[in-house]
Design a protein around this motif. Structure first.
Motif, PDB file in Angstrom:
ATOM      1  N   UNK A  34     -52.815  10.085 -29.604  1.00 27.25           N
ATOM      2  CA  UNK A  34     -53.271  11.162 -28.749  1.00 27.25           C
ATOM      3  C   UNK A  34     -52.692  10.924 -27.327  1.00 27.25           C
ATOM      4  N   UNK A  35     -52.470   9.476 -26.997  1.00 26.81           N
ATOM      5  CA  UNK A  35     -51.729   9.275 -25.799  1.00 26.81           C
ATOM      6  C   UNK A  35     -50.500   9.821 -25.867  1.00 26.81           C
ATOM      7  N   UNK A  36     -49.832   9.747 -26.791  1.00 28.00           N
ATOM      8  CA  UNK A  36     -48.247  10.159 -27.052  1.00 28.00           C
ATOM      9  C   UNK A  36     -48.212  11.426 -27.064  1.00 28.00           C
ATOM     10  N   UNK A  37     -49.377  12.338 -27.361  1.00 29.91           N
ATOM     11  CA  UNK A  37     -49.354  13.630 -27.355  1.00 29.91           C
ATOM     12  C   UNK A  37     -49.496  14.347 -26.164  1.00 29.91           C
ATOM     13  N   UNK A  71     -47.133   0.911 -28.215  1.00 26.46           N
ATOM     14  CA  UNK A  71     -45.857   0.892 -27.232  1.00 26.46           C
ATOM     15  C   UNK A  71     -44.572   1.059 -28.013  1.00 26.46           C
ATOM     16  N   UNK A  72     -44.541   0.583 -29.057  1.00 24.85           N
ATOM     17  CA  UNK A  72     -43.541   0.986 -29.805  1.00 24.85           C
ATOM     18  C   UNK A  72     -43.419   2.464 -30.358  1.00 24.85           C
ATOM     19  N   UNK A 131     -43.576   7.915 -21.655  1.00 27.34           N
ATOM     20  CA  UNK A 131     -44.025   6.975 -20.910  1.00 27.34           C
ATOM     21  C   UNK A 131     -45.607   7.012 -20.661  1.00 27.34           C
ATOM     22  N   UNK A 132     -46.273   5.913 -21.265  1.00 28.46           N
ATOM     23  CA  UNK A 132     -47.637   5.946 -21.354  1.00 28.46           C
ATOM     24  C   UNK A 132     -47.987   4.277 -20.779  1.00 28.46           C
TER      25      UNK A 132
END
Length: 234
Positions: free
Chosen positions: A65-68, A90-91, A99-100
């Motif tokens: 979800x963070x990447x989304x 992270x990977x 960038x999270x």
């Protein structure tokens, strides 16, 4: 070691070992092998702000979800209890050029902060935070981190009358707590009918979840089962 730690540590170590990408991949009936197909994606597409905003996701797991969100221009801080989960997150973000700001934190023991967010997101974490005291700490931390006009976007598993609790589990319909048998009176264990149990999940009915959020200082804007949008009161 708290009741919620061993299960999640084992799960993310298995994910890493088997080359899987997210929690649902551990369960064959829910398996997609698709990092982008996380369970509450359709809900987020409906309720997220149209303009990029500052987001905190707690219990982020492997970061789907963070990447989304990051791919859509949101500025995302994402935390999880388990280092292996954050390492995978992270990977996956790096592989996608996203960038999270990932970090290892226990949402039940979040430090004080003055930073506030437009959105605080929970993608199926709250069900694993079982005790009243822990849930109160989490909801207080969420409220403190929301901007006055911010939104708490929550997806959580709910009570399901068709769910079967196996022999090692015991469901308390009064509290919504599902307990799992344990062999010894370790930390967080409770003694019920001459058997030791650990808190495992909290499966509430919709009206009980709404009441809990209201007691914690939230106004429920919308709710469909365990998919909730809420704002701060006051």
């Amino acid at each position: 070691m708290r009741y919620y730690y061993p299960e999640h540590l084992a799960a993310y170590r298995r994910l890493e070992r088997e080359g899987l990408t997210q929690w649902n991949d551990l369960f064959e009936q829910d398996r997609t092998d698709d990092f982008e197909a996380f369970p509450n994606r359709a809900f987020l597409e409906r309720v997220l702000p149209e303009q990029p905003a500052d987001v905190l996701e707690y219990g982020c797991g492997t970061g789907a979800a963070a990447c989304f969100l990051a791919a859509r221009g949101f500025h995302v801080d994402a935390i999880d209890l388990i280092p292996e989960a954050i390492r995978l997150a992270r990977r996956f973000a790096q592989e996608r050029g996203l960038d999270v700001n990932f970090s290892v934190q226990d949402v039940c023991a979040m430090p004080a902060t003055s930073k506030q967010y437009d959105v605080v997101l929970d993608s199926y974490c709250l069900q694993s935070i079982v005790t009243d005291a822990d849930r109160s700490r989490v909801l207080t931390a969420v409220r403190d981190r929301l901007k006055p006009n911010g939104r708490y976007i929550l997806s959580t598993a709910m009570y399901d009358p068709t769910r079967v609790y196996e022999d090692d589990f015991r469901y308390d319909a009064t509290t919504g707590i599902c307990y799992q048998k344990t062999t010894a009176p370790i930390a967080d264990a409770v003694h019920l009918d001459n058997t030791w149990y650990l808190p495992h999940r909290r499966h509430l009915r919709p009206e009980a979840l709404q009441a809990e959020l209201q007691r914690a200082g939230f106004h429920v804007v919308s709710q469909q089962g365990g998919d909730v949008v809420a704002t701060r009161l006051g």
